[in-house]
Design a protein around this motif. Structure first.
Motif, PDB file in Angstrom:
ATOM      1  N   VAL A  85       4.559  34.389-143.943  1.00  0.00           N
ATOM      2  CA  VAL A  85       3.976  35.741-144.554  1.00  0.00           C
ATOM      3  C   VAL A  85       4.556  35.546-146.091  1.00  0.00           C
ATOM      4  N   ARG A  87       3.747  37.374-150.057  1.00  0.00           N
ATOM      5  CA  ARG A  87       3.159  38.367-150.945  1.00  0.00           C
ATOM      6  C   ARG A  87       1.934  38.088-151.780  1.00  0.00           C
ATOM      7  N   THR A 113       7.313  33.590-152.963  1.00  0.00           N
ATOM      8  CA  THR A 113       6.617  34.754-152.740  1.00  0.00           C
ATOM      9  C   THR A 113       6.894  34.946-151.117  1.00  0.00           C
ATOM     10  N   GLN A 114       7.331  34.120-150.646  1.00  0.00           N
ATOM     11  CA  GLN A 114       7.516  34.227-148.819  1.00  0.00           C
ATOM     12  C   GLN A 114       8.505  35.272-148.524  1.00  0.00           C
ATOM     13  N   ILE A 115       7.830  35.977-147.440  1.00  0.00           N
ATOM     14  CA  ILE A 115       8.882  37.278-146.939  1.00  0.00           C
ATOM     15  C   ILE A 115       9.326  36.740-145.605  1.00  0.00           C
ATOM     16  N   LEU A 134       7.934  45.837-147.824  1.00  0.00           N
ATOM     17  CA  LEU A 134       6.622  46.088-148.364  1.00  0.00           C
ATOM     18  C   LEU A 134       6.524  47.373-149.153  1.00  0.00           C
ATOM     19  N   GLU A 138       0.604  47.351-151.391  1.00  0.00           N
ATOM     20  CA  GLU A 138       0.797  46.096-151.683  1.00  0.00           C
ATOM     21  C   GLU A 138      -0.061  45.289-150.909  1.00  0.00           C
ATOM     22  N   GLU A 139      -0.450  43.896-151.371  1.00  0.00           N
ATOM     23  CA  GLU A 139      -1.241  42.894-150.560  1.00  0.00           C
ATOM     24  C   GLU A 139      -0.327  41.983-150.070  1.00  0.00           C
ATOM     25  N   TRP A 140      -0.613  41.574-148.849  1.00  0.00           N
ATOM     26  CA  TRP A 140       0.429  40.402-148.373  1.00  0.00           C
ATOM     27  C   TRP A 140      -0.747  39.441-147.673  1.00  0.00           C
ATOM     28  N   ARG A 161      -5.649  38.073-145.035  1.00  0.00           N
ATOM     29  CA  ARG A 161      -5.180  38.855-146.412  1.00  0.00           C
ATOM     30  C   ARG A 161      -5.239  40.243-145.815  1.00  0.00           C
TER      31      ARG A 161
END
Length: 528
Positions: A85, A87, A113-115, A134, A138-140, A161
């Protein structure tokens, strides 16, 4: 409610994994136009969906802050670390991410950028929980790289997306009283206060106030209007201790039974503070007022405009502050002692008066009567954009954009722009800006056709102010710009922000907001 005590410097958030039934959950069609990858017709067994903690489905373009992702086993890669996942910060970041997912290994910039996620097996499905926070809007992305092998031996890129809902996507702690890390909290603290952006759910009694000895202090929870706590908005409540607090370190911990509005565990980090002794009312620090501020009272500075007034002051300790006038109420919680209060929608050239009251953590209070006058009506002119770090020659290719957001033409004669209010800066020539027109303040050697930077549209109005803008040019690392009229009154500001050659600094405060300094980096758009 018993919890293990952790020392302040070694705190970590304990995340509980909830168990939900999955046998009869509804499937959900997602808006595929949000995904840059055309997946075509998916096999029924390769399914995925987004749910909240109550098992309700959410669309891909409006997910919760703490989504629950359910994947069919035929989709899950053989190696769990191949499920990611990320960001998505920008379209450029999206392009980089997609490119990286096509070739092994993932670059360090992509991994940043990884969650973090938790993967749990649930029968024929796998649940994925996000451990990172999040934000609304916000887009992820949910992604499986092209090289990841699935149970059937196939390997191809899977990419979706997603976007967090702007509203009602959960809940986030905005502020607390005392603030996290407060060091001089009095033992007779009347109450602890909390402000969330949205209401909470679940078991709201699963909130503990614990002393470093491990003893839990009994409290009573009381829902309150945020305004009574000197917060302007949100969902607020207090925890009232039922006994005096002993000295030492304290923590407030939200248990796993407390939920956000989507049924997910709240996941708020513990709030820490130290109790010492009673401190009495807060005292205003005698800080000098630098230009363009004026002093209303020792230590109380004001920034005035025609329709707004902003007060700035600091205290020797945490304080809740209220300025009550007949034009409205300004509130602030100075958790670290620094307070800003703003009144807007005022009348030009008009007196504003009222009582400024302030209260410390132990309930000690004091007040001062203040009187200040707004400026006469000001020209409707704002700084909207600045190129501070051009690819072309510096400082010649820098510019500052002005916008006449009013309905009448404005003469620039006698106005000045500067990076230091006490400095004369650059005097503007007697040019005229028509209603709703934008002009660019530029140096004498500015070349609008320089190909190294974003082009300036043909016909754009250029106002040349001298060898450079401000003091020898605008600093790349950021400095605040000020626009004054011929009478020395502040018309607009542009806050400081470090920039690169690909972006410009854009003002975010709305037109008419003279004192706002909120800015962001965005692509340059001279003259538009």
């Amino acid at each position: 409610m018993h919890r293990q005590w952790f020392l302040p410097l070694g705190l970590s958030l304990r995340i509980g994994v909830l168990t939900f039934a999955t046998a009869c959950l509804p499937s959900l069609e997602f808006r595929e136009e949000l995904s840059p990858v055309d997946s075509g017709q998916e096999d029924e067994q390769i399914r995925w969906r987004i749910e909240d903690g109550f098992g309700n489905p959410w669309p891909a373009d409006a997910t919760p802050r703490r989504p629950r992702i359910l994947l069919g086993r035929t989709l899950v890669p053989m190696e769990p670390e191949d499920l990611h996942v990320f960001r998505i910060a920008s379209e450029d970041g999206l392009d980089t991410l997609l490119s990286d997912l096509e070739g092994r290994p993932l670059r360090a910039s992509t991994l940043e950028t990884q969650i973090p996620i938790e993967i749990t097996s649930r029968g024929e499905e796998v649940e994925v929980f996000l451990r990172g926070e999040l934000s609304p809007g916000e887009e992820w992305a949910l992604a499986i790289p092209s090289w990841a092998v699935r149970p059937d031996g196939s390997s191809e890129l899977f990419f979706r997306r997603l976007r967090v809902a702007e509203r009602n996507a959960g809940a986030e702690l905005l502020e607390s009283w005392p603030a996290h890390g407060a060091q001089s909290v009095p033992s007779n603290l009347p109450a602890l206060a909390f402000r969330f952006d949205q209401p909470l759910g679940g078991n709201l009694h699963d909130i503990a106030l614990e002393h470093e000895s491990g003893r839990e202090i009994p409290t009573t929870r009381v829902d309150l209007d945020c305004e009574t706590l000197s917060w302007e908005s949100g969902s607020c409540f207090e925890l009232v201790p039922r006994e005096q607090l002993p000295e030492g370190e304290f923590r407030v911990e939200f248990g796993t039974e407390v939920q956000d509005g989507t049924g997910a565990p709240l996941r708020v980090s513990p709030i820490l503070f130290r109790v010492t002794s009673s401190a009495g009312p807060p005292a205003i620090q005698p800080t000098p007022c630098a230009l363009p501020l004026i002093e209303l009272h020792p230590g109380i500075c004001a920034l005035t405009a025609d329709r707004e007034i902003e007060l700035l002051l600091s205290f020797d300790r945490a304080a809740r502050v209220r300025w009550d006038t007949r034009f409205g109420l300004a509130l602030d919680v100075a958790s670290r002692g620094e307070a800003e209060l703003r009144l807007q929608n005022l009348l030009p050239d008009h007196p504003v008066e009222g009582t400024l009251s302030f209260e410390s953590l132990d309930g000690g209070s004091d007040s001062i009567f203040l009187r200040v006058r707004t400026e006469a009506a000001l020209p409707s002119l704002a700084i909207t954009e600045a190129r501070t770090n051009p690819s072309g020659a510096e400082p010649h290719q820098e510019y500052v954009e002005l916008w006449n957001y009013g309905e009448e033409a404005i003469s620039l004669a006698g106005m000045r722009i500067t990076d230091a209010p006490e400095s004369p800066g650059d005097s503007l020539p007697a040019s005229t800006i028509q209603a709703n027109e934008r002009v660019l303040l530029v140096a004498e050697r500015f070349d609008p056709e320089d190909s190294r930077d974003d082009p300036v549209p043909a016909g754009s109005s250029l106002v040349r102010v001298g060898p450079a803008i401000a003091t020898g040019g605008i600093t790349n690392s950021g400095e605040t710009l000020y626009l004054f009229d011929a009478e020395g009154r502040l018309l607009s500001t542009l806050g400081a922000l470090s920039s690169d050659a690909e972006s410009c600094v854009h003002r975010q405060a709305p037109e008419g907001d003279r004192t706002g300094t909120s800015v962001e980096l965005a692509p340059c758009s001279p003259g538009s």
